[in-house]
Design a protein around this motif. Structure first.
Motif, PDB file in Angstrom:
ATOM      1  N   GLY A  59      12.766   6.606   2.860  1.00  8.89           N
ATOM      2  CA  GLY A  59      13.381   6.739   4.067  1.00  8.89           C
ATOM      3  C   GLY A  59      12.932   6.706   5.687  1.00  8.89           C
ATOM      4  O   GLY A  59      12.889   6.837   6.759  1.00  8.89           O
ATOM      5  N   LEU A  60      11.753   8.138   4.966  1.00 11.73           N
ATOM      6  CA  LEU A  60      11.381   8.238   6.720  1.00 11.73           C
ATOM      7  C   LEU A  60      11.269   7.940   7.535  1.00 11.73           C
ATOM      8  O   LEU A  60      11.065   7.680   8.429  1.00 11.73           O
ATOM      9  CB  LEU A  60      10.592  10.096   6.323  1.00 11.73           C
ATOM     10  N   GLU A  61      10.167   6.562   6.839  1.00 17.54           N
ATOM     11  CA  GLU A  61       9.412   5.369   6.798  1.00 17.54           C
ATOM     12  C   GLU A  61      10.153   4.531   7.445  1.00 17.54           C
ATOM     13  O   GLU A  61       9.543   3.679   7.757  1.00 17.54           O
ATOM     14  CB  GLU A  61       8.233   5.109   5.830  1.00 17.54           C
ATOM     15  N   GLY A  62      11.639   4.348   7.130  1.00 15.54           N
ATOM     16  CA  GLY A  62      12.364   3.427   6.785  1.00 15.54           C
ATOM     17  C   GLY A  62      12.589   2.420   6.163  1.00 15.54           C
ATOM     18  O   GLY A  62      12.376   1.067   6.639  1.00 15.54           O
ATOM     19  N   TYR A  63      11.457   2.522   5.694  1.00 16.30           N
ATOM     20  CA  TYR A  63      12.076   1.662   4.295  1.00 16.30           C
ATOM     21  C   TYR A  63      12.668   1.555   3.313  1.00 16.30           C
ATOM     22  O   TYR A  63      13.270   3.111   2.954  1.00 16.30           O
ATOM     23  CB  TYR A  63      10.002   1.202   3.261  1.00 16.30           C
ATOM     24  N   PRO A  64      13.339   0.979   2.309  1.00 19.52           N
ATOM     25  CA  PRO A  64      14.539   0.865   1.807  1.00 19.52           C
ATOM     26  C   PRO A  64      13.675   0.757   0.065  1.00 19.52           C
ATOM     27  O   PRO A  64      14.990   0.000  -0.851  1.00 19.52           O
ATOM     28  CB  PRO A  64      14.608  -0.793   2.013  1.00 19.52           C
ATOM     29  N   LEU A  65      12.896   1.127  -0.149  1.00 20.79           N
ATOM     30  CA  LEU A  65      12.259   1.509  -1.204  1.00 20.79           C
ATOM     31  C   LEU A  65      13.033   1.918  -2.520  1.00 20.79           C
ATOM     32  O   LEU A  65      13.391   2.672  -2.454  1.00 20.79           O
ATOM     33  CB  LEU A  65      10.827   2.195  -1.569  1.00 20.79           C
ATOM     34  N   THR A  66      12.930   1.388  -3.663  1.00 17.40           N
ATOM     35  CA  THR A  66      14.970   1.656  -4.672  1.00 17.40           C
ATOM     36  C   THR A  66      14.044   1.868  -5.907  1.00 17.40           C
ATOM     37  O   THR A  66      13.286   1.019  -6.140  1.00 17.40           O
ATOM     38  CB  THR A  66      15.318   0.654  -4.115  1.00 17.40           C
ATOM     39  N   ASP A  92       0.617  -1.018  -0.384  1.00 16.03           N
ATOM     40  CA  ASP A  92       0.052   0.523   0.019  1.00 16.03           C
ATOM     41  C   ASP A  92       0.734   1.165   0.052  1.00 16.03           C
ATOM     42  O   ASP A  92       0.745   1.980  -0.567  1.00 16.03           O
ATOM     43  CB  ASP A  92      -1.059   0.124   0.672  1.00 16.03           C
ATOM     44  N   PHE A  93       1.895   1.300   0.333  1.00 16.69           N
ATOM     45  CA  PHE A  93       2.460   2.341   0.933  1.00 16.69           C
ATOM     46  C   PHE A  93       3.701   2.735  -1.003  1.00 16.69           C
ATOM     47  O   PHE A  93       2.757   3.559  -0.623  1.00 16.69           O
ATOM     48  CB  PHE A  93       3.875   2.107   1.660  1.00 16.69           C
ATOM     49  N   VAL A  94       3.535   1.710  -1.204  1.00 16.51           N
ATOM     50  CA  VAL A  94       4.444   1.516  -2.795  1.00 16.51           C
ATOM     51  C   VAL A  94       3.299   2.548  -3.880  1.00 16.51           C
ATOM     52  O   VAL A  94       3.735   3.026  -4.211  1.00 16.51           O
ATOM     53  CB  VAL A  94       4.371   0.384  -3.566  1.00 16.51           C
ATOM     54  N   VAL A  95       1.550   2.152  -3.631  1.00 19.31           N
ATOM     55  CA  VAL A  95       0.649   2.414  -4.404  1.00 19.31           C
ATOM     56  C   VAL A  95       0.888   3.826  -4.365  1.00 19.31           C
ATOM     57  O   VAL A  95       0.615   4.385  -5.342  1.00 19.31           O
ATOM     58  CB  VAL A  95      -0.068   1.709  -4.244  1.00 19.31           C
ATOM     59  N   ILE A  96       0.613   4.384  -2.613  1.00 17.40           N
ATOM     60  CA  ILE A  96       0.748   5.805  -2.371  1.00 17.40           C
ATOM     61  C   ILE A  96       2.392   6.454  -3.158  1.00 17.40           C
ATOM     62  O   ILE A  96       1.478   7.600  -3.581  1.00 17.40           O
ATOM     63  CB  ILE A  96       0.768   5.898  -0.583  1.00 17.40           C
ATOM     64  N   ILE A  97       3.054   5.494  -3.211  1.00 20.00           N
ATOM     65  CA  ILE A  97       4.367   6.497  -3.276  1.00 20.00           C
ATOM     66  C   ILE A  97       4.254   7.699  -5.243  1.00 20.00           C
ATOM     67  O   ILE A  97       4.253   7.732  -5.422  1.00 20.00           O
ATOM     68  CB  ILE A  97       5.571   6.039  -3.065  1.00 20.00           C
ATOM     69  N   LEU A  98       3.384   6.071  -5.769  1.00 20.66           N
ATOM     70  CA  LEU A  98       3.484   6.224  -6.982  1.00 20.66           C
ATOM     71  C   LEU A  98       2.953   6.884  -7.707  1.00 20.66           C
ATOM     72  O   LEU A  98       2.642   7.839  -8.663  1.00 20.66           O
ATOM     73  CB  LEU A  98       3.503   4.730  -7.522  1.00 20.66           C
TER      74      LEU A  98
END
Length: 106
Positions: free
Chosen positions: A93-100, A41-47
């Motif tokens: 990064g603010l949420e502590g996720y390594p999304l790349t 869900d976080f990835v969907v929001i970022i996109l």
């Protein structure tokens, strides 16, 4: 030209933020990479927030990245892609996720 476009002079006296600059700037492809930590869900929001995808597009890209390891997000002028990728990395990064996200030549 939209109201959000920024016009300013550089040290060379040439205006930036114009359609001309975008026409000569190389375009790049943005890819997202799967990881085992960042929530779907976080990835969907970022996109949606940083790359302008609608909900269906964002869910599709997230799913493809999940099953394939990476997925194509969009093609943008290089500076715009770098800006959006930087914003997305910062937010993750603010949420502590390594999304790349990565950028590749078109």
């Amino acid at each position: 030209m939209s109201a959000s476009d920024v016009w300013h002079e550089t040290d060379t006296g040439r205006e930036t933020g114009t359609d001309f600059d975008e026409a000569i700037e190389p375009r790049v492809k943005v890819f997202i990479h799967n990881d085992d930590v960042t929530p779907y869900d976080f990835v969907v929001i970022i996109l949606q927030r940083f790359f302008g995808l609608n909900l269906l597009q964002a869910e599709h890209v997230t799913y493809i990245a999940h099953v394939s390891g990476r997925a194509y997000v969009t093609t943008l002028p290089k500076s715009e892609a770098e800006k959006r990728v930087g914003q997305a990395h910062f937010a993750a990064g603010l949420e502590g996720y390594p999304l790349t996200f990565t950028i590749e030549p078109e």
